[in-house]
Structure formats: structure tokens, C-alpha cells
Scaffold this active site. Structure first.
Site, PDB file in Angstrom:
ATOM      1  N   GLU A  80       0.831  -1.196   0.000  1.00 24.01           N
ATOM      2  CA  GLU A  80       0.000   0.000   0.000  1.00 24.01           C
ATOM      3  C   GLU A  80       0.874   1.258   0.000  1.00 24.01           C
ATOM      4  O   GLU A  80       1.860   1.336   0.724  1.00 24.01           O
ATOM      5  CB  GLU A  80      -0.899   0.025   1.252  1.00 24.01           C
ATOM      6  CG  GLU A  80      -1.862  -1.140   1.329  1.00 24.01           C
ATOM      7  CD  GLU A  80      -2.962  -1.066   0.270  1.00 24.01           C
ATOM      8  OE1 GLU A  80      -3.120  -0.003  -0.349  1.00 24.01           O
ATOM      9  OE2 GLU A  80      -3.655  -2.084   0.078  1.00 24.01           O
ATOM     10  N   ARG A  90     -17.573  -0.478   6.848  1.00 22.65           N
ATOM     11  CA  ARG A  90     -18.765  -1.041   6.190  1.00 22.65           C
ATOM     12  C   ARG A  90     -19.379  -2.153   7.032  1.00 22.65           C
ATOM     13  O   ARG A  90     -20.566  -2.427   6.972  1.00 22.65           O
ATOM     14  CB  ARG A  90     -18.372  -1.557   4.799  1.00 22.65           C
ATOM     15  CG  ARG A  90     -19.534  -1.873   3.879  1.00 22.65           C
ATOM     16  CD  ARG A  90     -19.086  -1.995   2.434  1.00 22.65           C
ATOM     17  NE  ARG A  90     -17.941  -2.867   2.235  1.00 22.65           N
ATOM     18  CZ  ARG A  90     -17.968  -4.194   2.267  1.00 22.65           C
ATOM     19  NH1 ARG A  90     -19.078  -4.835   2.502  1.00 22.65           N
ATOM     20  NH2 ARG A  90     -16.867  -4.898   2.052  1.00 22.65           N
ATOM     21  N   CYS A 143      -7.437  -2.241   8.545  1.00 25.06           N
ATOM     22  CA  CYS A 143      -6.085  -2.254   7.971  1.00 25.06           C
ATOM     23  C   CYS A 143      -5.570  -0.839   7.783  1.00 25.06           C
ATOM     24  O   CYS A 143      -4.457  -0.499   8.206  1.00 25.06           O
ATOM     25  CB  CYS A 143      -6.066  -3.002   6.635  1.00 25.06           C
ATOM     26  SG  CYS A 143      -6.310  -4.776   6.845  1.00 25.06           S
ATOM     27  N   HIS A 165      -1.456  -5.684   1.587  1.00 24.01           N
ATOM     28  CA  HIS A 165      -2.639  -6.551   1.507  1.00 24.01           C
ATOM     29  C   HIS A 165      -2.293  -7.790   0.686  1.00 24.01           C
ATOM     30  O   HIS A 165      -1.547  -7.706  -0.289  1.00 24.01           O
ATOM     31  CB  HIS A 165      -3.821  -5.824   0.850  1.00 24.01           C
ATOM     32  CG  HIS A 165      -4.705  -5.111   1.826  1.00 24.01           C
ATOM     33  ND1 HIS A 165      -4.746  -3.733   1.919  1.00 24.01           N
ATOM     34  CD2 HIS A 165      -5.585  -5.580   2.767  1.00 24.01           C
ATOM     35  CE1 HIS A 165      -5.616  -3.396   2.875  1.00 24.01           C
ATOM     36  NE2 HIS A 165      -6.130  -4.490   3.400  1.00 24.01           N
TER      37      HIS A 165
HETATM   38  N1  PCA Z   1      -8.297  -7.082   6.370  1.00 23.96           N
HETATM   39  C1  PCA Z   1      -9.167  -6.003   6.803  1.00 23.96           C
HETATM   40  C2  PCA Z   1      -8.944  -5.903   8.290  1.00 23.96           C
HETATM   41  C3  PCA Z   1      -8.215  -7.136   8.694  1.00 23.96           C
HETATM   42  C4  PCA Z   1      -7.783  -7.767   7.439  1.00 23.96           C
HETATM   43  O1  PCA Z   1      -7.082  -8.766   7.334  1.00 23.96           O
HETATM   44  C5  PCA Z   1      -8.937  -4.700   6.043  1.00 23.96           C
HETATM   45  O2  PCA Z   1      -8.524  -4.753   4.878  1.00 23.96           O
HETATM   46  O3  PCA Z   1      -9.180  -3.635   6.580  1.00 23.96           O
END
Ligand code: PCA
Length: 212
Positions: A80, A90, A143, A165
Site C-alpha cells: 500500500e 462497512r 487495515c 494486503h
Molecule cells: N483485512 C481487513 C482488516 C483485517 C484484514 O485482514 C482490512 O482490509 O481492513
């Protein structure tokens, strides 16, 4: 010896697994070129997530912190670029919180950039046959919350920090309708990312931006 702290989230939203947690289970204590990986399991809960990783940083004194989370629908491992100062959930987090359009830090900066070498990571993974792309949004759930909150605390400290991610996990015996990746490829990719973070001081530049 230098340490890379890799964090992974617990399952959330009714799911039984979170690939980010499966990845860190396999990386705990692993030696890499230039250092060692230490790990931390993080609750999918507003504010507690930040406190949990800050405690792990205090304990391990890492020079790099790579936070992992799952992004259902992602087709690649995605470092990111930016965290924004907004919670707009959400769904509820694992403690039942559902803030809508609330700042993470009142009067904080609108955004922070990752201090990981995101393009060097992306190139290294691609060169090793692992799908990887820079992402320009970490969403507005836990996240992004963790990524923003940590950078808020770490600004000015010599600790590189950012968020990656990962896709859903592909089960060897099962087809998922959503995009997914084999756990072993994700583990290999995150190990490589950790090595790149220890080796690269200045990120590389090449065009990989997006036109909407
Ligand atoms: N993904 C979520 C929160 C925890 C995770 O593994 C997110 O993308 O915010």
C-alpha cells in the site's frame, strides 16, 4: 541483528481464516538475509490493533514493520502506498465498533505515505514470479486504521513501516470463485519483501501508476 516485525490479523467478518495470520505463523523466527523475522498477531479491533503492534515494537525493537491483512478480491500481493485519516467501517470490527466518517487521530495529518520501499518490493516479487502491484488505497477499515495509526506514532523514528494486503488463500483441493493465491507463494513473497526492506534504503522509481 536487525529485526523485521511482520504482523497478521485475526479472522473477521465471520471468516474462519485470515491468510495474513497463516503467513505470520510460518514466518515467526525465520532468518532472512540481513536479519530475523519476528511476528505479532493483531486483533481486528479499532485502537487495540495499534496498541498491540506498538507493544510488539517496544518488545522487539525492529528496524522494519510490515503489517499484513487480507484484501478479498485482490489478485496480487499489494504493498500500500498511503494511509488516510478516516474510519468508515462497512461492517463491525471484532469488538462491535462501526465508526462512520470519524478521524483516526483528531486533527492528525490527512494522510501518511508508507515508508517501505514499495516499488522495490513490487519489482523483486515480480522478478521472482509472484504477482505483485502497488495499491493506492488500503480502504477505510481496520487495515488502513492500523497503518495510519502506526505511522502517526512512528513519524520521526528510524523505523520503516507500511502495509501489504494479500489475496484470499487458495486451497489446494478447492476452487475459490474469488481471486486467490497459494499460501506458500504468499509466504515466499513476504519473506522476499522483508529482505528487500533490509537491503534497500532508497526506493526505486519506475512507472507503475494508475489512470482511473
Ligand atoms: N483485512 C481487513 C482488516 C483485517 C484484514 O485482514 C482490512 O482490509 O481492513
Amino acid at each position: 541483528m536487525k529485526k523485521v516485525l511482520v504482523t497478521g490479523f485475526e479472522p473477521f467478518g465471520g471468516d474462519e481464516v485470515n491468510p495474513s495470520l497463516e503467513i505470520i505463523k510460518r514466518l515467526s523466527g525465520v532468518m532472512i538475509e540481513g536479519g530475523e523475522i519476528v511476528t505479532c498477531q493483531v486483533p481486528v479491533t479499532r485502537y487495540e490493533s495499534i496498541d498491540c503492534v506498538l507493544s510488539a515494537i517496544a518488545e522487539h525493537q525492529p528496524s522494519v514493520v510490515i503489517n499484513l491483512g487480507v484484501g478479498a478480491g485482490r489478485t496480487a500481493i499489494t504493498p500500500e502506498r498511503v494511509a488516510i485519516n478516516i474510519d468508515d467501517f462497512r461492517i463491525v470490527d471484532n469488538a462491535g465498533n462501526q465508526p462512520i466518517d470519524e478521524p483516526i487521530v483528531a486533527h492528525g495529518s490527512n494522510a501518511y505515505f508508507s515508508t517501505l520501499p514499495i516499488k522495490a518490493i513490487t519489482q523483486a516479487l515480480q522478478n521472482n514470479g509472484i504477482a505483485c502491484e502497488v495499491s493506492n488505497s488500503a480502504g477505510t477499515f481496520v487495515c488502513n486504521h492500523l497503518f495510519y495509526g502506526l505511522q502517526h506514532h512512528l513519524t520521526g523514528q528510524p523505523i520503516a513501516q507500511g502495509f501489504i494486503h494479500v489475496p484470499l488463500m487458495k486451497q489446494a483441493d478447492e476452487r475459490t470463485a474469488s481471486p486467490s493465491m497459494l499460501l506458500e507463494d504468499m509466504v515466499r513473497g513476504i519473506m522476499l519483501a522483508a529482505e528487500v526492506c533490509l537491503q534497500v534504503e532508497q526506493d526505486i522509481k519506475y512507472e507503475s501508476g494508475q489512470i482511473c
